[in-house]
Design an enzyme around this catalytic site. Structure first.
Site, PDB file in Angstrom:
ATOM      1  N   THR A  87     -39.766  17.961 -18.276  1.00 46.16           N
ATOM      2  CA  THR A  87     -40.792  18.982 -18.064  1.00 46.16           C
ATOM      3  C   THR A  87     -42.060  18.327 -17.552  1.00 46.16           C
ATOM      4  O   THR A  87     -42.242  17.123 -17.706  1.00 46.16           O
ATOM      5  CB  THR A  87     -41.165  19.675 -19.388  1.00 46.16           C
ATOM      6  OG1 THR A  87     -41.976  18.776 -20.174  1.00 46.16           O
ATOM      7  CG2 THR A  87     -39.945  20.094 -20.167  1.00 46.16           C
ATOM      8  N   ASP A  88     -42.938  19.139 -16.970  1.00 45.99           N
ATOM      9  CA  ASP A  88     -44.255  18.600 -16.704  1.00 45.99           C
ATOM     10  C   ASP A  88     -45.008  18.566 -18.039  1.00 45.99           C
ATOM     11  O   ASP A  88     -44.541  19.093 -19.060  1.00 45.99           O
ATOM     12  CB  ASP A  88     -44.986  19.444 -15.636  1.00 45.99           C
ATOM     13  CG  ASP A  88     -46.089  18.651 -14.966  1.00 45.99           C
ATOM     14  OD1 ASP A  88     -46.503  19.014 -13.858  1.00 45.99           O
ATOM     15  OD2 ASP A  88     -46.551  17.644 -15.558  1.00 45.99           O
ATOM     16  N   TYR A  89     -46.157  18.005 -18.007  1.00 48.73           N
ATOM     17  CA  TYR A  89     -46.963  17.677 -19.192  1.00 48.73           C
ATOM     18  C   TYR A  89     -47.253  18.920 -20.045  1.00 48.73           C
ATOM     19  O   TYR A  89     -48.107  19.716 -19.681  1.00 48.73           O
ATOM     20  CB  TYR A  89     -48.268  17.085 -18.675  1.00 48.73           C
ATOM     21  CG  TYR A  89     -49.144  16.405 -19.676  1.00 48.73           C
ATOM     22  CD1 TYR A  89     -49.747  17.094 -20.718  1.00 48.73           C
ATOM     23  CD2 TYR A  89     -49.406  15.039 -19.570  1.00 48.73           C
ATOM     24  CE1 TYR A  89     -50.580  16.464 -21.620  1.00 48.73           C
ATOM     25  CE2 TYR A  89     -50.263  14.399 -20.459  1.00 48.73           C
ATOM     26  CZ  TYR A  89     -50.832  15.124 -21.480  1.00 48.73           C
ATOM     27  OH  TYR A  89     -51.666  14.483 -22.357  1.00 48.73           O
ATOM     28  N   GLY A  90     -46.508  19.100 -21.141  1.00 48.98           N
ATOM     29  CA  GLY A  90     -46.786  20.228 -22.022  1.00 48.98           C
ATOM     30  C   GLY A  90     -46.187  21.543 -21.555  1.00 48.98           C
ATOM     31  O   GLY A  90     -46.334  22.576 -22.189  1.00 48.98           O
ATOM     32  N   ALA A  91     -45.459  21.504 -20.454  1.00 51.16           N
ATOM     33  CA  ALA A  91     -44.989  22.771 -19.855  1.00 51.16           C
ATOM     34  C   ALA A  91     -44.002  23.492 -20.758  1.00 51.16           C
ATOM     35  O   ALA A  91     -43.905  24.722 -20.704  1.00 51.16           O
ATOM     36  CB  ALA A  91     -44.367  22.495 -18.488  1.00 51.16           C
TER      37      ALA A  91
END
Ligand code: GLC
Length: 687
Positions: free
Chosen positions: A262-266
């Site tokens: 995932t992207d950061y915190g997505a």
């Protein structure tokens, strides 16, 4: 490690240890402060010591000493002793920084782009890194969005070509001098509504598939090892929980068997989007969508134990995800060598070398666009009395906003490179070179702007000298297409330098003085004003095309021309090229194009010939032109080169109203071009 050994490993792992492999946290969770923070730190990310020694990968830590410290401590204390993966954002250079990708793309030189990625990988692996979160291949038609600097522009065909080049450069044969690459951001992040960061993306499926997905597919066809999910929704569903996007398209249609991160915190942002009622549901949706690694949040850690206990299907999905992570580690050779060749000696001798900087120089020279040179004010000669001025003349902020370990303190400014050149006082100069543009901090992630014009004081500065006897040359630093309309007709020449990297200043001086000859061409249109956005070359005819700009009841603006200020493919040279013997034919299922190009000037140069095509009649409206081939050639003064292109019928397919990918026989217009608006020759053929 053999495949059967991975099976054995999986059998020995506890549920906790399996879930740990699917969680990536940054360095501070491993007691190091030498790491890059690339997003918010979430207070709820509480992990206890036992959990830390089950984690699978680390974000943003770099450097042999730091990586040795974390890896050795982890292997000592972890029960299963599965080596950590170290991942970071090496986008366009690790320590030696190349032009930002939007600049690199203007080189129209995939081999050069591949070379820059190879060097980036060599420097990054010398410092212990295993995975880079690159290439970013998000097509964008909206310069309000700050991340256009990270991609390669508005054209699908070109983006797909560069995506493959970056992947091949970063990954090579997966040896210890190459990285695993991670194509991002899947998918269509560049289409965020209104150019506003982290916003919704609403696209009809046929346009998503035709325009936005091919570059990711090209990276996958080139063997990219990871895919990163994007922050945006696709038609209402966040990419990170979007089973249609990740399972149906990525896994099933494209047979991608690599790791999805995932992207950061997505992952937990699904709760904030309101498409998951809590972290548990967010984790469930992500795992069902086959997301493997959760970056910088801990929903998997906190909830999967319960989910797999209550639903056997989730345990199967958990094992599949962990297997993909273990297979990536195995492919990188980490079980045999958890440090993968990272040596202080290598870090000292293979990083920021003269050889690497030479490639950075060559890349910068090919990534700076000569937009205008009306009076031939460039190249400067020693006889010219030149004054250099402007807010960015002495700027070392040339590396861009994703310049990993690039260091502005050892980056030369243009002023510092102007050592031999005569600099005249403004009042006696006959040519003024003015350095303007953006700060890199105004570009990149979370930097959307509604105003993309030059600042008023910059416009005032240019206007102060415009209109006099002096010839004015503008050099623009930018991470996006800026609106230059306030100054473009007031200056005689414009060099668009983007953020040209470590050797950018040297390259600019050598281009100004003709030691180098510009050859770059725009890959993203420069608008006349922000009101035209989205603006791109492959527009449509409409039912009421504009033939002249004063017609009523036609598709145009009342207050602005509908064409861009500078179009896709535009870029000048100090050389002069003549084109002749153009010939377009068809043979079996191919369109064949031949043309000769002669350099009729006395200056050796390079140029790119672009082949566009238009499907004259389709079951859905087709663009006025689409790039189908290009070739960059070097032609010495007085020499002639023959170019030959073959475009297969497969390249003429499109997604129709029912989302079928089809070829429709019929008439096509073939354009042999210098740019999307500068046509050398065209011919209508039937295929
Ligand atoms: C950032 C970016 C992404 C980057 C990741 C890790 O939020 O969106 O491109 O790779 O976090 O730094």
């Amino acid at each position: 490690m053999k495949k059967e050994d991975i099976n054995k490993l999986l059998e020995e792992m506890t549920i906790q240890e399996k879930i740990g492999q699917l969680t990536q946290l940054s360095g501070e969770f491993f007691q190091t402060d030498n790491q890059e923070i690339t997003g918010p730190i979430y207070s709820e990310n509480k992990v206890n010591e036992e959990e830390v020694y089950t984690l699978g990968s680390v974000l943003g830590v770099y450097g042999v000493e730091n990586i040795y410290k974390i890896q050795s401590d982890y292997l000592k204390k972890s029960r299963m002793k599965i080596p950590l993966l170290f991942m970071a954002d090496v986008i366009h250079g690790a320590r030696t920084i190349f032009p930002i990708p939007l600049g690199l793309a203007t080189s129209f030189n995939p081999n050069l782009v591949q070379k820059t990625a190879e060097i980036a990988a060599k420097e990054a692996t010398a410092a212990g890194l295993h995975v880079t979160f690159a290439p970013m291949v998000d097509l964008s038609r909206d310069p309000r969005w700050g991340r256009v600097m990270e991609g390669t522009g508005e054209d699908t065909f070109l983006n797909a070509s560069f995506a493959a080049s970056f992947v091949k450069g970063f990954q090579g044969n997966f040896d210890n001098e190459h990285l695993a690459a991670c194509v991002k951001h899947f998918a269509a992040y560049g289409a965020v509504e209104a150019g506003r960061e982290y916003n919704v993306v609403d696209l009809p499926e046929n346009k998503l598939r035709e325009l936005y997905l091919p570059a990711y597919k090209s990276a996958i066809d080139a063997g990219v090892a990871l895919v990163m999910t994007s922050f945006n929704t696709i038609n209402g569903v966040p990419a990170t929980g979007n089973k249609w996007l990740l399972k149906k398209i990525l896994r099933d249609e494209w047979s991608f068997e690599g790791v999805v991160i995932t992207d950061y915190g997505a992952l937990t942002e699904q709760v904030i989007w309101g498409t998951a009622k809590n972290s548990e549901e967010a984790a469930q949706k992500a795992l069902l969508a086959t997301v493997d690694i959760e970056m910088m949040t801990t929903a998997y850690l906190q909830t999967l134990k319960y989910l797999v206990k209550t639903d056997k299907k989730m345990l199967v999905l958990l094992d599949e995800a962990v297997r993909r992570v273990l297979e990536l580690k195995n492919r990188l050779g980490l079980f045999e060598d958890p440090y993968r060749g990272a040596l202080l000696e290598r870090e000292k001798t293979q990083v920021f070398t003269e050889e690497n900087k030479q490639v950075a120089y060559d890349a910068a020279v090919e990534s700076i666009v000569l937009l205008k040179n009306d009076k031939g004010s460039l190249p400067l000669t020693k006889k010219d009395k030149v004054s250099f001025l402007g807010p960015l003349l002495d700027s070392t902020d040339l590396l861009g906003s994703w310049s990993w370990k690039g260091d502005v303190t050892d980056t030369e400014s243009v002023l510092s490179e102007l050592v031999e050149e005569e600099c005249s006082p403004i009042d006696v100069a006959d040519k003024l070179v003015i350095f303007v543009g953006e700060q890199s901090s105004q570009t990149g992630e979370s930097k959307s702007y509604t105003n993309i014009s030059l600042e008023q004081e910059t416009v005032d500065l240019v206007c102060r000298y415009a209109g006099g006897e002096q010839e004015i040359i503008l050099v623009v630093f930018a991470g996006r297409p800026l609106d230059l309309s306030a100054v473009s007709d007031k200056v005689d020449s414009i060099l668009y330098a983007y953020f040209p990297g470590t050797m950018g200043a040297r390259a600019i001086v050598d281009l100004l003085y003709g030691k180098q000859n510009p050859s770059a061409k725009l890959t993203m249109s420069l608008p006349r004003n922000v009101g035209q956005i989205p603006i791109y070359y492959n527009q449509y005819m409409t039912g009421r095309p504009t033939l002249t700009e004063d017609e009523e009841y036609v598709s145009r603006y009342q207050d602005c021309l509908k064409t861009p200020l500078y179009p896709f493919g535009h870029g000048l040279s100090y050389s002069e090229f003549e084109y002749f013997d153009s010939f377009v034919s068809t043979k079996e299922n191919k369109v064949i194009v031949d043309i000769s190009v002669k350099n009729i000037s006395s200056i050796d140069g390079k140029t790119t010939v672009l082949i566009f095509m238009r499907d004259l009649v389709g079951s859905t409206a087709r663009p006025l032109k689409e790039l189908k081939a290009f070739e960059k050639i070097e032609i010495n003064a007085g020499e002639t080169r023959q170019l030959h292109f073959e475009i297969d019928r497969e390249q003429l397919k499109f997604y129709n109203f029912s989302n079928d990918y089809i070829f429709e026989p019929g008439k096509f217009e073939v354009f042999i071009s210098r740019s999307s608006e500068d046509i050398i020759d065209s011919k209508i053929i039937e295929i």
